[in-house]
Design a protein around this motif. Structure first.
Motif, mmCIF file in Angstrom:
data_model
loop_
_atom_site.group_PDB
_atom_site.id
_atom_site.type_symbol
_atom_site.label_atom_id
_atom_site.label_comp_id
_atom_site.label_asym_id
_atom_site.label_seq_id
_atom_site.Cartn_x
_atom_site.Cartn_y
_atom_site.Cartn_z
ATOM 1 N N CYS A 116 49.383 40.682 39.912
ATOM 2 C CA CYS A 116 49.785 40.763 38.503
ATOM 3 C C CYS A 116 51.039 39.948 38.200
ATOM 4 N N VAL A 171 52.361 46.971 30.949
ATOM 5 C CA VAL A 171 51.469 47.203 32.093
ATOM 6 C C VAL A 171 50.680 48.487 31.854
ATOM 7 N N CYS A 206 49.501 43.119 31.841
ATOM 8 C CA CYS A 206 49.019 43.372 33.202
ATOM 9 C C CYS A 206 48.225 44.672 33.226
ATOM 10 N N PHE A 212 46.386 47.217 36.069
ATOM 11 C CA PHE A 212 46.064 47.601 37.444
ATOM 12 C C PHE A 212 44.909 48.583 37.369
ATOM 13 N N ARG A 269 46.854 39.373 33.346
ATOM 14 C CA ARG A 269 46.441 39.452 34.750
ATOM 15 C C ARG A 269 45.903 40.841 35.067
ATOM 16 N N SER A 322 44.553 43.259 38.247
ATOM 17 C CA SER A 322 44.415 43.522 39.671
ATOM 18 C C SER A 322 43.397 44.641 39.850
#
Length: 335
Positions: free
Chosen positions: A145, A153, A221, A223, A243, A245
């Motif tokens: 990330c 996030v 980001c 996750f 991004r 992940s």
């Protein structure tokens, strides 16, 4: 003769695993040979990925998983008596090994990892914040990330061992953190103790509507621990050059085929980068993650919670509790 208690995978899971799918047996172990050692389990890990790996695990094998063990007998100079290790020996109380993992992980052979000799560190943390979950959070978030201060996030399964860790690293890096979890108690823990900026209970709140309200600036980001519809919704809220992940896919661990969410359009139009990973790709940097996570703990920047079940015989029960979302933090069994 040492007698080992072992959970053997006896029947394929159909939906939620049931009593009888695993069989608890005893084995008599032979005396160790030159180059071997005997390890006694102290803590057993239970993790969501085990539900998925059960589909490729051979019937009759020891059920998969990592444990913290102490070496009680040894004819291997690299593994002396009294040394503590983290090893993928599976759900068993005693294991004879020659220094390689006897039970290969479904993703490949995972090496035995000696624990730090620091007596200040609780041994159980080798299964959590200072072990595989901790390094999953550390490398999986920071490397993929690449968060920047001020970015937003989102973390799913945010009250679990990995998710709660990722959110705290994001706060350390100066990010705005949104955690998604499945109960008010979990959300309160994330908000009040771990200082997440926002929390969403996906069981009682509309994620799409709530993200629009709490993150009008969008998400930089993500996750991802869950996959499925929730991930599709979050990806729709991401900013240009965001991004992602991909750590887990809890929504698909039961093995049933799912309709893939249509994420291609936002991936294209927002030029998103999405990457999946298995944490052992950073094995050559393993100690880096442990050292940094321990330093953050000592500085008071990183908190952890262990969801402990006592008794090896209750390992299956702990697994079911995990799959039903009853745990907060890292679920372990104290043998």
């Amino acid at each position: 003769m040492v007698r080992a208690k072992v959970f053997v995978y006896d029947k394929r899971f159909d939906g939620l695993p049931k009593e009888g799918d695993l069989k608890l047996i005893e084995e008599e172990l032979l005396p160790i040979k030159d180059g071997e050692f005997l390890a006694e389990a102290l803590y057993i890990s239970v993790d969501p990925y085990m539900r998925y790996f059960a589909h490729i695990l051979p019937i009759g094998s020891t059920f998969v998983g990592q444990q913290i063990a102490v070496i009680t007998e040894s004819k291997n100079p690299d593994y002396p008596v009294g040394k503590y290790i983290a090893a993928c020996f599976g759900w068993r109380t005693h294991t004879i090994s020659n220094g390689t993992t006897d039970l290969a992980f479904p993703t490949g052979v995972v090496p035995i990892i000696p624990l730090p000799d620091d007596e200040e560190i609780p041994k159980s943390l080798g299964l959590g914040v200072l072990g595989m979950p901790g390094n999953t959070a550390y490398f999986g978030f920071l490397e993929l990330c690449q968060p920047k201060a001020g970015e937003t996030v989102v973390v799913t399964a945010a009250a679990g061992a990995v998710g709660s860790h990722v959110g705290q690293i994001a706060k350390i890096k100066g990010c705005i953190v949104i955690g998604i979890a499945g109960s008010d108690d979990k959300c309160n823990w994330l908000k009040n103790e771990l200082n997440f900026d926002h929390v969403v209970n996906y069981k009682t709140q509309d994620i799409d509507k709530t993200l629009t309200e709490i993150a009008p600036q969008g998400v930089d980001c993500y996750f991802d621990n869950v996959g499925g519809e929730i991930s599709s919704i979050i990806i729709d809220h991401m900013n240009l050059n965001g991004r992602i992940s991909v750590c887990g896919c809890i929504s698909g661990y039961d093995g049933k085929k799912q309709m893939s969410p249509n994420i291609q359009l936002p991936m294209i139009m927002k030029q998103l980068r999405m990457e999946g990973f298995i944490v052992y790709k950073w094995l050559d940097r393993w100690s880096e993650g442990i050292i940094q996570n321990w330093e953050w703990i000592k500085q008071g920047k990183l908190k952890y919670k262990e969801f402990v079940t006592n008794g090896f015989e209750n390992t299956f029960k702990a697994f079911i509790q995990l799959l039903q979302g009853e745990n907060v933090g890292k679920a372990i069994v104290k043998v």
